[in-house]
Design a protein around this motif. Sequence first.
Motif, PDB file in Angstrom:
ATOM      1  N   ALA A 139      37.454  39.121  46.930  1.00 30.27           N
ATOM      2  CA  ALA A 139      38.568  38.860  47.847  1.00 30.27           C
ATOM      3  C   ALA A 139      39.866  39.316  47.203  1.00 30.27           C
ATOM      4  O   ALA A 139      39.914  39.567  45.995  1.00 30.27           O
ATOM      5  N   ARG A 140      40.899  39.423  47.995  1.00 26.61           N
ATOM      6  CA  ARG A 140      42.235  39.675  47.461  1.00 26.61           C
ATOM      7  C   ARG A 140      42.737  38.373  46.851  1.00 26.61           C
ATOM      8  O   ARG A 140      42.503  37.289  47.393  1.00 26.61           O
ATOM      9  N   PHE A 141      43.430  38.482  45.738  1.00 24.25           N
ATOM     10  CA  PHE A 141      43.940  37.292  45.068  1.00 24.25           C
ATOM     11  C   PHE A 141      44.909  36.540  45.970  1.00 24.25           C
ATOM     12  O   PHE A 141      44.994  35.310  45.922  1.00 24.25           O
ATOM     13  N   SER A 142      45.621  37.251  46.837  1.00 19.14           N
ATOM     14  CA  SER A 142      46.597  36.597  47.720  1.00 19.14           C
ATOM     15  C   SER A 142      45.933  35.572  48.633  1.00 19.14           C
ATOM     16  O   SER A 142      46.551  34.574  49.003  1.00 19.14           O
ATOM     17  N   THR A 143      44.657  35.769  48.996  1.00 16.67           N
ATOM     18  CA  THR A 143      43.971  34.818  49.872  1.00 16.67           C
ATOM     19  C   THR A 143      43.415  33.627  49.100  1.00 16.67           C
ATOM     20  O   THR A 143      43.202  32.564  49.673  1.00 16.67           O
ATOM     21  N   LEU A 144      43.178  33.779  47.806  1.00 19.33           N
ATOM     22  CA  LEU A 144      42.570  32.709  47.021  1.00 19.33           C
ATOM     23  C   LEU A 144      43.566  31.893  46.196  1.00 19.33           C
ATOM     24  O   LEU A 144      43.254  30.778  45.786  1.00 19.33           O
ATOM     25  N   HIS A 145      44.749  32.427  45.927  1.00 20.51           N
ATOM     26  CA  HIS A 145      45.671  31.719  45.039  1.00 20.51           C
ATOM     27  C   HIS A 145      46.211  30.437  45.657  1.00 20.51           C
ATOM     28  O   HIS A 145      46.698  29.558  44.959  1.00 20.51           O
ATOM     29  N   LYS A 146      46.094  30.260  46.965  1.00 23.92           N
ATOM     30  CA  LYS A 146      46.548  29.029  47.609  1.00 23.92           C
ATOM     31  C   LYS A 146      45.680  27.842  47.190  1.00 23.92           C
ATOM     32  O   LYS A 146      46.135  26.705  47.195  1.00 23.92           O
ATOM     33  N   GLU A 147      44.432  28.109  46.825  1.00 24.58           N
ATOM     34  CA  GLU A 147      43.529  27.043  46.395  1.00 24.58           C
ATOM     35  C   GLU A 147      43.858  26.526  44.996  1.00 24.58           C
ATOM     36  O   GLU A 147      43.433  25.449  44.615  1.00 24.58           O
ATOM     37  N   ALA A 162      48.849  39.224  43.628  1.00 23.36           N
ATOM     38  CA  ALA A 162      48.418  39.101  45.023  1.00 23.36           C
ATOM     39  C   ALA A 162      47.657  40.330  45.513  1.00 23.36           C
ATOM     40  O   ALA A 162      46.736  40.208  46.306  1.00 23.36           O
ATOM     41  N   ARG A 163      47.975  41.502  45.013  1.00 19.29           N
ATOM     42  CA  ARG A 163      47.343  42.728  45.492  1.00 19.29           C
ATOM     43  C   ARG A 163      45.997  43.015  44.828  1.00 19.29           C
ATOM     44  O   ARG A 163      45.265  43.890  45.266  1.00 19.29           O
ATOM     45  N   PHE A 185      38.444  36.290  38.277  1.00 15.52           N
ATOM     46  CA  PHE A 185      38.592  37.414  37.370  1.00 15.52           C
ATOM     47  C   PHE A 185      38.835  38.666  38.192  1.00 15.52           C
ATOM     48  O   PHE A 185      38.416  38.748  39.352  1.00 15.52           O
ATOM     49  N   HIS A 186      39.511  39.663  37.599  1.00 12.05           N
ATOM     50  CA  HIS A 186      39.616  40.953  38.267  1.00 12.05           C
ATOM     51  C   HIS A 186      38.207  41.454  38.563  1.00 12.05           C
ATOM     52  O   HIS A 186      37.291  41.275  37.758  1.00 12.05           O
ATOM     53  N   LYS A 187      38.042  42.082  39.706  1.00 14.23           N
ATOM     54  CA  LYS A 187      36.724  42.579  40.104  1.00 14.23           C
ATOM     55  C   LYS A 187      36.164  43.535  39.055  1.00 14.23           C
ATOM     56  O   LYS A 187      35.017  43.414  38.637  1.00 14.23           O
ATOM     57  N   GLY A 188      36.949  44.485  38.604  1.00  8.69           N
ATOM     58  CA  GLY A 188      36.489  45.452  37.611  1.00  8.69           C
ATOM     59  C   GLY A 188      36.148  44.814  36.278  1.00  8.69           C
ATOM     60  O   GLY A 188      35.179  45.219  35.609  1.00  8.69           O
ATOM     61  N   CYS A 189      36.914  43.803  35.882  1.00 10.18           N
ATOM     62  CA  CYS A 189      36.677  43.142  34.591  1.00 10.18           C
ATOM     63  C   CYS A 189      35.354  42.375  34.589  1.00 10.18           C
ATOM     64  O   CYS A 189      34.553  42.507  33.661  1.00 10.18           O
ATOM     65  N   ILE A 190      35.121  41.571  35.617  1.00  8.85           N
ATOM     66  CA  ILE A 190      33.896  40.771  35.639  1.00  8.85           C
ATOM     67  C   ILE A 190      32.686  41.665  35.904  1.00  8.85           C
ATOM     68  O   ILE A 190      31.590  41.404  35.400  1.00  8.85           O
TER      69      ILE A 190
END
Length: 140
Positions: A66-74, A92-93, A106-111
């Motif tokens: 997901a985009r971090f902007s959608t998950l950071h609210k949690e 967010a991007r 985690f960043h998608k590429g990192c994990i």
Amino acid sequence: MGFPSFYYGVILPKPLILVMQLLDCLQQCIFISLLQVGLLQYQPTPGFSSPPDPVASAIKNRLQVARFSTLHKELRNGEESVCAVCLAALEARHEVRKLGNCSHLFHKGCIDKWVELGQVTCPLCRSPLLPKGQTCHYYM
């Protein structure tokens, strides 16, 4: 002035070249024999791609992206989110993956790189990457 029209090269005697070729052939034969017997494991040369790992592919297919902007609210207010693999801030991007058991981000590429290295646990808390009901039949 100009470039010299002659070559300063090392000329090796023919018998020495043949001995070196023989030694190279022997080394390759021993290497292949050890691989076949199982006393040596092949490690691909860095920079060359290796075939995809079925465990890594199965894990990556099951982890949420997901985009971090959608998950950071949690997340808790005021808490700065950092990718524990690369230690860079999650913005967010960025595309992120949320782990199944511990909900770390985690960043998608990192994990993905972490999983491709054969890791099946969270880099922070070492809990399995996937919840019990979603475990891959390849591991655990």
